[in-house]
Design an enzyme around this catalytic site. Structure first.
Site, PDB file in Angstrom:
ATOM      1  N   ASP A  13      32.785  41.620  33.057  1.00 21.87           N
ATOM      2  CA  ASP A  13      31.896  42.665  32.542  1.00 21.87           C
ATOM      3  C   ASP A  13      31.590  42.495  31.060  1.00 21.87           C
ATOM      4  O   ASP A  13      31.431  43.470  30.337  1.00 21.87           O
ATOM      5  CB  ASP A  13      32.493  44.064  32.819  1.00 21.87           C
ATOM      6  CG  ASP A  13      32.831  44.202  34.285  1.00 21.87           C
ATOM      7  OD1 ASP A  13      31.964  43.860  35.102  1.00 21.87           O
ATOM      8  OD2 ASP A  13      33.960  44.607  34.613  1.00 21.87           O
ATOM      9  N   HIS A  43      26.773  41.542  38.264  1.00 24.16           N
ATOM     10  CA  HIS A  43      26.035  41.173  37.057  1.00 24.16           C
ATOM     11  C   HIS A  43      24.799  42.049  36.911  1.00 24.16           C
ATOM     12  O   HIS A  43      23.993  42.151  37.823  1.00 24.16           O
ATOM     13  CB  HIS A  43      25.619  39.694  37.115  1.00 24.16           C
ATOM     14  CG  HIS A  43      26.791  38.762  36.955  1.00 24.16           C
ATOM     15  ND1 HIS A  43      26.667  37.400  36.954  1.00 24.16           N
ATOM     16  CD2 HIS A  43      28.099  39.010  36.781  1.00 24.16           C
ATOM     17  CE1 HIS A  43      27.866  36.859  36.775  1.00 24.16           C
ATOM     18  NE2 HIS A  43      28.745  37.815  36.681  1.00 24.16           N
ATOM     19  N   ARG A 138      42.497  27.252  56.093  1.00 25.92           N
ATOM     20  CA  ARG A 138      41.460  26.461  56.771  1.00 25.92           C
ATOM     21  C   ARG A 138      41.038  27.050  58.109  1.00 25.92           C
ATOM     22  O   ARG A 138      40.845  26.354  59.095  1.00 25.92           O
ATOM     23  CB  ARG A 138      41.888  24.989  56.916  1.00 25.92           C
ATOM     24  CG  ARG A 138      41.620  24.243  55.627  1.00 25.92           C
ATOM     25  CD  ARG A 138      42.688  23.311  55.239  1.00 25.92           C
ATOM     26  NE  ARG A 138      43.912  24.016  54.906  1.00 25.92           N
ATOM     27  CZ  ARG A 138      45.030  23.400  54.591  1.00 25.92           C
ATOM     28  NH1 ARG A 138      45.096  22.095  54.599  1.00 25.92           N
ATOM     29  NH2 ARG A 138      46.103  24.093  54.274  1.00 25.92           N
TER      30      ARG A 138
HETATM   31  P1  IMP Z   1      39.558  41.077  43.280  1.00 25.44           P
HETATM   32  O1  IMP Z   1      38.886  39.975  42.540  1.00 25.44           O
HETATM   33  O2  IMP Z   1      38.607  42.017  43.963  1.00 25.44           O
HETATM   34  O3  IMP Z   1      40.643  40.579  44.153  1.00 25.44           O
HETATM   35  O4  IMP Z   1      40.275  41.983  42.162  1.00 25.44           O
HETATM   36  C1  IMP Z   1      41.352  41.499  41.363  1.00 25.44           C
HETATM   37  C2  IMP Z   1      41.240  42.016  39.942  1.00 25.44           C
HETATM   38  O5  IMP Z   1      40.082  41.449  39.327  1.00 25.44           O
HETATM   39  C3  IMP Z   1      41.046  43.506  39.819  1.00 25.44           C
HETATM   40  O6  IMP Z   1      41.656  43.942  38.614  1.00 25.44           O
HETATM   41  C4  IMP Z   1      39.543  43.680  39.704  1.00 25.44           C
HETATM   42  O7  IMP Z   1      39.187  44.867  39.060  1.00 25.44           O
HETATM   43  C5  IMP Z   1      39.217  42.472  38.866  1.00 25.44           C
HETATM   44  N1  IMP Z   1      37.832  41.972  39.043  1.00 25.44           N
HETATM   45  C6  IMP Z   1      37.347  41.169  40.017  1.00 25.44           C
HETATM   46  N2  IMP Z   1      36.061  40.886  39.823  1.00 25.44           N
HETATM   47  C7  IMP Z   1      35.695  41.496  38.693  1.00 25.44           C
HETATM   48  C8  IMP Z   1      34.473  41.555  37.944  1.00 25.44           C
HETATM   49  O8  IMP Z   1      33.453  40.958  38.279  1.00 25.44           O
HETATM   50  N3  IMP Z   1      34.497  42.322  36.818  1.00 25.44           N
HETATM   51  C9  IMP Z   1      35.616  42.958  36.393  1.00 25.44           C
HETATM   52  N4  IMP Z   1      36.778  42.921  37.049  1.00 25.44           N
HETATM   53  C10 IMP Z   1      36.815  42.200  38.186  1.00 25.44           C
HETATM   54 MG    MG Z   2      30.497  42.922  36.131  1.00 22.76          MG
END
Ligand code: IMP
Ligand code: MG
Length: 345
Positions: A13, A43, A138
């Site tokens: 972000d 995004h 896999r």
């Molecule tokens: P997951 O990627 O959904 O498994 O989440 C794992 C951690 O990554 C959590 O803390 C989410 O909030 C964070 N996270 C995953 N993708 C994003 C993103 O695009 N922006 C901000 N935090 C993210």
């Molecule tokens: Mg974002």
């Protein structure tokens, strides 16, 4: 350019979408190709008063001539992908690799049902972690197994490398942020893959010798969602007082907030081999800078903030975001002034 990788420097972000869409327009990017985890990303792109929140399609779509591809390493949710093809109207210039693994309902259920994942780690609940588990075992489905995706299949690694051979401009779009990396982040409070520049290139099938620039995007303050450490975290009251509160694109959660952190920025620059830096949302920390499009329009305080980052980190700041629109930006490269202070070699 011709081959630039854009990645997030903190916990996601940072405003990568805006920076990427600006570069797509400025450099007339021929191919925008997404690496990263999957639709856990969100995004935000704003052009001509219209705002897009994209989770699958590269933010380069704003350039009507740009081909938008998704690399083999990225997890695809076909429903979200097809929705975004409609929303962005980019059918005919969008493609995904036959080897992209597919997120199914069972992955989303598993992500949400696990208290460890949904409560302790605080995942986005989009099924990316459980899908990557299946991929490692896999047994995940891949894009070539899904009839609805048939018309979109492209050998992405081949297309991108061919474009580079022809001297075309390629932008590789990373997702999440450095400290969400499974390897280099705040484990176990991280995402399900490495998300530093090397892995982003691996996701799309571009080798390290082909990359010209690595642009790391930092927001002028830090946010993170979900669990895990956040140095110098502010209370929600203090964040509100400063006007730094944000709501997450994918999950609608209120983001945790902290001030900019030079030590973390240095580490992110190291981990990504950054050659350039973009700073976004400068106007949130310095409201008097809102909408500025020239460096000279910045307040002395804001200039000091930027200079301090360049000098301490040793990499030039090339872009500064000053508002939500794609053109609310100070382009120091275009101004012929790469850096106000020559950083250490
Ligand atoms: P997951 O990627 O959904 O498994 O989440 C794992 C951690 O990554 C959590 O803390 C989410 O909030 C964070 N996270 C995953 N993708 C994003 C993103 O695009 N922006 C901000 N935090 C993210
Ligand atoms: Mg974002």
């Amino acid at each position: 350019m011709p081959c630039t990788v854009v990645v997030g420097g903190f916990w996601g972000d940072e405003g990568k979408g805006k920076i990427i869409s600006y570069l797509a327009l400025r450099d007339n990017v021929d191919i925008g190709v997404r690496g990263g985890v999957g639709p856990n990303a969100g995004h935000t792109v704003q052009v001509d008063e219209k705002q897009y929140k994209l989770r699958m399609i590269p933010s380069t779509f704003v350039n009507m001539k740009c081909k938008c591809l998704i690399g083999a390493g990225v997890l695809v949710n076909p429903e979200i992908f097809l929705e975004e093809v409609e929303l962005t109207g980019c059918k005919g210039r969008v493609g995904l690799d036959p080897n992209c693994a597919i997120i199914e309902e069972k992955h989303i259920k598993a992500d949400k049902a696990s208290t460890y994942l949904s409560k302790k780690i605080g995942t986005t609940g989009t099924g990316t972690g459980p899908c990557n588990v299946d991929r490692v075992r896999r047994r995940a489905k891949v894009a070539r197994d899904v009839p609805e995706l048939k018309d979109f299949l492209v050998d992405v690694a081949f297309e991108v490398n061919k474009a580079l051979d022809e001297g075309k401009n390629v932008l590789i779009e990373g997702t999440q942020g450095t400290f969400l990396s499974l390897y280099h982040g705040t484990y176990p409070y991280c995402t399900s893959k490495d998300v530093t520049s090397s892995s982003i290139c691996g996701d799309v099938g571009v080798g390290p010798t082909r990359v010209n620039d690595v642009l790391v995007v930092f927001k002028a303050y830090i946010t993170r969602v979900g669990g895990g450490p956040l140095p110098n975290e502010l209370s929600q009251e203090e964040a509100e007082r400063r006007g730094w509160t944000e709501v997450a694109t994918v999950t609608g959660r209120v983001r945790r907030v902290a001030p900019f952190n030079i030590e973390l920025a240095k580490r992110a620059v190291m981990l990504n081999g950054a050659t350039q830096i973009a700073i976004t949302k400068l106007d949130i920390v310095y409201p008097e800078c809102r909408g500025a499009r020239k460096y000279t329009e910045l307040s002395e305080e804001a200039k000091k903030f930027i200079k301090n980052i360049e000098v301490s980190v040793g990499v030039p700041v090339v872009l500064i975001g000053t508002g939500p629109d794609v053109y609310d930006i100070i382009d120091l490269k275009k101004a012929g002034r790469i850096s106000p202070v020559r950083p250490k070699a």
